[in-house]
Design an enzyme around this catalytic site. Structure first.
Site, PDB file in Angstrom:
ATOM      1  N   GLU A 133       0.837  -1.196   0.000  1.00  0.00           N
ATOM      2  CA  GLU A 133       0.000   0.000   0.000  1.00  0.00           C
ATOM      3  C   GLU A 133       0.875   1.250   0.000  1.00  0.00           C
ATOM      4  O   GLU A 133       1.812   1.356   0.809  1.00  0.00           O
ATOM      5  CB  GLU A 133      -0.936   0.000   1.206  1.00  0.00           C
ATOM      6  CG  GLU A 133      -1.910  -1.175   1.186  1.00  0.00           C
ATOM      7  CD  GLU A 133      -3.008  -1.061   2.220  1.00  0.00           C
ATOM      8  OE1 GLU A 133      -4.069  -1.656   2.015  1.00  0.00           O
ATOM      9  OE2 GLU A 133      -2.804  -0.385   3.247  1.00  0.00           O
ATOM     10  N   ARG A 164      -1.666 -10.991   2.911  1.00  0.00           N
ATOM     11  CA  ARG A 164      -2.842 -11.869   2.740  1.00  0.00           C
ATOM     12  C   ARG A 164      -3.580 -11.444   1.479  1.00  0.00           C
ATOM     13  O   ARG A 164      -3.214 -10.455   0.837  1.00  0.00           O
ATOM     14  CB  ARG A 164      -3.777 -11.706   3.939  1.00  0.00           C
ATOM     15  CG  ARG A 164      -4.146 -10.226   4.158  1.00  0.00           C
ATOM     16  CD  ARG A 164      -5.182 -10.034   5.219  1.00  0.00           C
ATOM     17  NE  ARG A 164      -5.296  -8.663   5.664  1.00  0.00           N
ATOM     18  CZ  ARG A 164      -5.864  -7.669   5.007  1.00  0.00           C
ATOM     19  NH1 ARG A 164      -6.379  -7.906   3.814  1.00  0.00           N
ATOM     20  NH2 ARG A 164      -5.937  -6.443   5.489  1.00  0.00           N
TER      21      ARG A 164
END
Length: 442
Positions: free
Chosen positions: A273, A290
């Site tokens: 991110e 994940r």
């Protein structure tokens, strides 16, 4: 390849994994809490095992491992949330000779701690937001660090996620109270009140890069998702590609994400991110080790089934996709449909689904746990469906989402469907001119 996989999760992500496994010829085992006895994922799996009451089931490592051994499953897919980023769970799977479908426990531990991840990314020459290099040890250190960075600053929990343990501080007089409140929130949510500090960027976009990495040193990226539409730091709507993305910028961000994953020896699917400012400067924010809630956006624009890729990597197969195989085609948007009442400050709205009609048609996908007569329990996250559309370009995707939201009929509970309408019809959204402050400015 595995013959049987246990899914340590519930809801739409458990159903999504069951579907992928079935197409791969793999049997599945669902786990469920007592309140989820009639849930769709329990009905769809080949086998199901109750692992306890709502308060002590999907995070009860001992019972989940026992269910895995009892049913003869060879691997566990953790989905997202619950134990998906719990390094102790991944380690115990390994010790029990059960394959954890995700990265190694050591990597989860390294990247799960946000302040440690920042330090690693600086070592890897991945751009990070200016901020503290070490955790904030005390009030004196906090004041000194904020002065060095320059206000406004953002205080963040090292073990944080889901928007918890975060405070924006605009001036020195607010700092210590905000720090103490964030520490209490982090301690309650994560059992860890370690904090760090970053420069608060004004009006950034939240843009994340999807990566896949196998056990043979092959790492690729699958483009970006723009996740800037958030309410209280929780994502509401995602789209891909990012409206302001260029090929040059995608190449740079993608390469930075690949470098980050390779530096820490990452394996399986993951997301890097970034915050993107108005000058196309991007900064590492965190890594999610994940599968993401919004992974269908990437699946629509690349044609790659990320769940199947996760399973294949965990089974020891080599990635067959090369970077040049990844082509971004068209535009996808995902709206999270929540059982909540926007008119009552988004209060959760559990209850019985009296009438349900879900949209369809070319390029429309609904991932959901809902069925007619289902009783949404009050014990879990309020997201009950994901509505994802794909068009040849952004305009067609927006028109398709507008049509699909209009068809979505869900009676018996309150939902945020009208709120999603207000976003998709907002002139700034239509123009692609938005940032992480979009929802708070509605």
């Amino acid at each position: 390849m595995f013959k049987k996989i246990l899914i340590a999760n519930r809801g739409e992500i458990a159903i999504r994994i069951i579907r992928a496994c079935r197409e791969m010829g793999i049997e599945t085992v669902a786990i469920y809490s007592t309140i989820d006895k009639e849930a769709l994922h329990v009905q769809m799996a080949d086998e199901a095992v109750c692992v306890g009451p709502p308060t002590d089931s999907y995070t009860n490592i001992g019972r989940i491992l026992s269910a895995t051994v009892l049913t003869g499953a060879e691997a566990i897919h953790p989905g997202f949330g619950f134990l998906s980023e719990n390094s102790r769970f991944a380690q115990m799977c390994q010790e029990c000779n059960i394959t954890f479908i995700g990265p190694d426990a050591e990597i989860i531990e390294k990247m799960g701690n946000k302040s440690n991840a920042r330090k690693l990314m600086m070592e890897a020459n991945v751009p990070v937001i200016p901020g503290s290099k070490e955790p904030i040890a005390d009030d004196e250190k906090a004041l000194k660090t904020a002065e060095e960075i320059g206000y406004p600053v953002m205080i963040k929990a090292s073990a944080g996620g889901g928007g918890r343990g975060i405070r924006v501080v605009k001036e020195e007089g607010e700092l210590l109270d905000a720090l103490n409140m964030a520490k209490k929130e982090a301690k309650a949510a994560f059992g860890d009140d370690t904090m760090y500090m970053e420069k608060f960027l004004e009006k950034p976009r939240h843009v994340e890069i999807q990566i896949l990495a196998d056990h043979y040193g092959n790492t690729i990226h699958l483009g970006e998702r723009d996740c800037s539409i958030q309410r209280r730091n929780q994502k509401v709507l995602e789209e891909g590609p990012c409206p302001v993305m260029t090929k040059e910028l995608r190449d740079k961000m993608g390469q930075a994400a690949v470098n980050a994953a390779q530096y820490v020896g990452y394996k399986n699917a993951g997301t890097i991110e970034f915050l993107l400012d108005n000058h196309n400067n991007f900064y590492f924010m965190e890594m999610n080790t994940r599968i993401q809630v919004e992974h269908p956006v990437t699946e629509f624009i690349t044609g790659v089934d990320l769940i199947k890729e996760q399973v294949k990597i965990a089974a020891g197969q080599q990635l067959k996709l090369l970077q040049e195989d990844i082509k971004i085609s068209g535009h996808a948007i995902e709206c999270r449909i929540n059982a909540e009442d926007p008119k009552r400050n988004f209060m959760p709205s559990p209850g019985k689904v009296e009438v349900l009609f879900m949209p369809g048609g070319l390029g429309v996908r609904v991932d959901t746990l809902l069925f007619d007569g289902y009783v949404i329990p009050p014990s879990y996250d309020s997201m009950v469906a994901k509505l994802i559309v794909h068009g040849k370009d952004r305009e067609e995707a927006i028109n398709k989402m507008r049509r699909a939201l209009g068809e979505f009929l869900l009676d018996g509970i309150s939902t945020n469907i009208d709120f999603q309408f207000s976003i998709i019809n907002n002139p700034k959204f239509l123009a692609g001119e938005y940032d992480t402050g979009f929802v708070s400015n509605l």
